[in-house]
Design an enzyme around this catalytic site. Structure first.
Site, PDB file in Angstrom:
ATOM      1  N   GLY A 101       5.445  -5.422   9.949  1.00 35.71           N
ATOM      2  CA  GLY A 101       5.274  -4.337   8.992  1.00 35.71           C
ATOM      3  C   GLY A 101       4.324  -3.278   9.511  1.00 35.71           C
ATOM      4  N   GLY A 103       2.599   0.352   8.059  1.00 37.14           N
ATOM      5  CA  GLY A 103       2.432   1.324   6.986  1.00 37.14           C
ATOM      6  C   GLY A 103       1.489   2.421   7.421  1.00 37.14           C
ATOM      7  CE  LYS A 104       1.217   6.929   3.194  1.00 42.34           C
ATOM      8  NZ  LYS A 104       1.155   8.028   2.193  1.00 42.34           N
ATOM      9  CD  GLU A 105      -4.191   4.471   3.467  1.00 44.18           C
ATOM     10  OE1 GLU A 105      -4.115   3.589   2.594  1.00 44.18           O
ATOM     11  OE2 GLU A 105      -4.706   5.575   3.284  1.00 44.18           O
ATOM     12  N   GLY A 192       9.217 -14.822  -0.611  1.00 44.88           N
ATOM     13  CA  GLY A 192      10.320 -14.040  -1.166  1.00 44.88           C
ATOM     14  C   GLY A 192      10.513 -12.722  -0.457  1.00 44.88           C
ATOM     15  CG  ASP A 226      -1.259   2.302  -4.714  1.00 44.14           C
ATOM     16  OD1 ASP A 226      -0.671   3.173  -5.396  1.00 44.14           O
ATOM     17  OD2 ASP A 226      -1.107   2.184  -3.482  1.00 44.14           O
ATOM     18  CG  PHE A 230       7.692   0.375  -2.479  1.00 42.79           C
ATOM     19  CD1 PHE A 230       8.810   0.156  -1.681  1.00 42.79           C
ATOM     20  CD2 PHE A 230       7.727   1.394  -3.423  1.00 42.79           C
ATOM     21  CE1 PHE A 230       9.941   0.955  -1.812  1.00 42.79           C
ATOM     22  CE2 PHE A 230       8.850   2.195  -3.562  1.00 42.79           C
ATOM     23  CZ  PHE A 230       9.965   1.974  -2.753  1.00 42.79           C
ATOM     24  CG  ASN A 231       2.043  -2.828  -4.341  1.00 46.82           C
ATOM     25  OD1 ASN A 231       2.473  -3.095  -5.454  1.00 46.82           O
ATOM     26  ND2 ASN A 231       1.305  -1.763  -4.081  1.00 46.82           N
ATOM     27  CG  ASP A 243      -0.184  -3.779   0.121  1.00 47.25           C
ATOM     28  OD1 ASP A 243      -0.541  -4.450   1.110  1.00 47.25           O
ATOM     29  OD2 ASP A 243       0.902  -3.164   0.057  1.00 47.25           O
TER      30      ASP A 243
END
Length: 297
Positions: A101, A103-105, A192, A226, A230-231, A243
């Site tokens: 994975g 991601g941006k961060e 999952g 947040d 997506f998390n 996250d």
């Protein structure tokens, strides 16, 4: 470069790691660490330090500056290796796999760890690479050393996320926190697949499960901050929420706003995809209902 980290890690010698630790340590005091300081810290002779620095530079683990004096600093790839080396020495991880994975961060690696070679993930935080948005560092903490902002941002984000997982696990369905060093976290692999990529046969049941986890989380004094499709991972047993570096507590000035946004994100997603209708205000009231087990962090 990232794909080569496992190979580079295996090729780095103890002396090269010592050089990286020296630069990391002295970056607290210098924007570019003078070579003399590296020599003093490592107690290696100058010729050996120059040779080791050249090898590290070939692997693009350090940056050299010679505008006013010969100085060096590390960036994320070297920081990654220092954290990985700490995990290996502790026995937290035994083998590093592929990137699973980006991601941006953050960047996530597959790995195995412990005496039973359990499958885990290593999450490397990258907050400081692009922004300082989610991690507030007081000016007195960094002083005038703005070149350290990336290091502090990533380290503090990882520490904050690790602390959240420790506070929540196992009462809340989150990955099990295993270890933390610098900007990296070792944790269990979420079960999952992402909610965003799933087609659920019983969406009402899964929505109830997710809202139940939000309530449990709030009862332990934490708000995700947040949350979205997506998390959240879903599996036959329920869900798992990932996250957490941006979490806040119910004592935060905007706690209710963040809590409402988290709930609204989830409920709106289920409404868009499965046409499920829920009263968000009623859900918020249920979550806010007094809980004798409430803990504030």
């Amino acid at each position: 470069m990232l794909e080569n980290i496992p190979e580079i890690f295996l090729s780095i010698t103890d002396k090269e790691f010592r050089i990286l630790v020296a630069i990391e340590n002295k970056m607290k005091f210098y924007e570019w660490v003078p070579i003399e300081e590296i020599v003093n810290f490592t107690r290696f002779d100058l010729k050996e330090v120059e040779y080791l620095l050249s090898k590290l530079a070939q692997n693009k683990l350090i940056h050299r500056n010679d505008k006013t004096y010969e100085g060096y600093r590390i960036y994320f790839e070297a920081y990654d290796l220092l954290a990985l080396n700490a995990f290996v020495k502790r026995g937290t991880i035994n083998a590093l796999g592929e990137i699973i994975g980006i991601g941006k961060e953050s960047i996530v690696f597959d790995a195995t760890g412990g005496i039973i070679d359990r499958r885990v993930i290593i999450k490397l935080h990258r907050e400081g690479k692009s922004s300082f948005r989610h991690v507030r560092v007081k000016r007195e903490t960094t002083g005038e050393r703005r070149h350290l902002s990336w290091l502090y941002a990533a380290r503090l984000a990882a520490k904050k996320e690790y602390d959240a997982l420790v506070a929540l696990y196992p009462q809340v369905s989150v990955p099990e926190p295993i270890d933390n060093n610098r900007h990296a976290i070792v944790m269990s692999m979420a079960k999952g697949q992402l909610l965003a990529h799933s087609r659920l046969d019983e969406p009402d049941w899964y929505l109830d499960e997710i809202l139940s986890q939000i309530k449990k989380t709030y009862g332990l004094g934490i708000i995700h901050g947040d949350l979205s499709e997506f998390n959240i991972f879903v599996n036959p047993e329920g869900c798992e929420i990932i996250d957490w570096p941006q979490f806040i507590t119910p004592s935060h000035a905007n706690a209710n706003e963040f809590l409402k946004r988290d709930i609204d994100n989830v409920v709106s997603y289920f409404n868009r995809k499965y046409r499920i209708q829920r009263d968000i205000e009623e859900i918020i009231k249920t979550v806010l209902r007094k809980n004798k087990n409430m803990v504030y962090h």
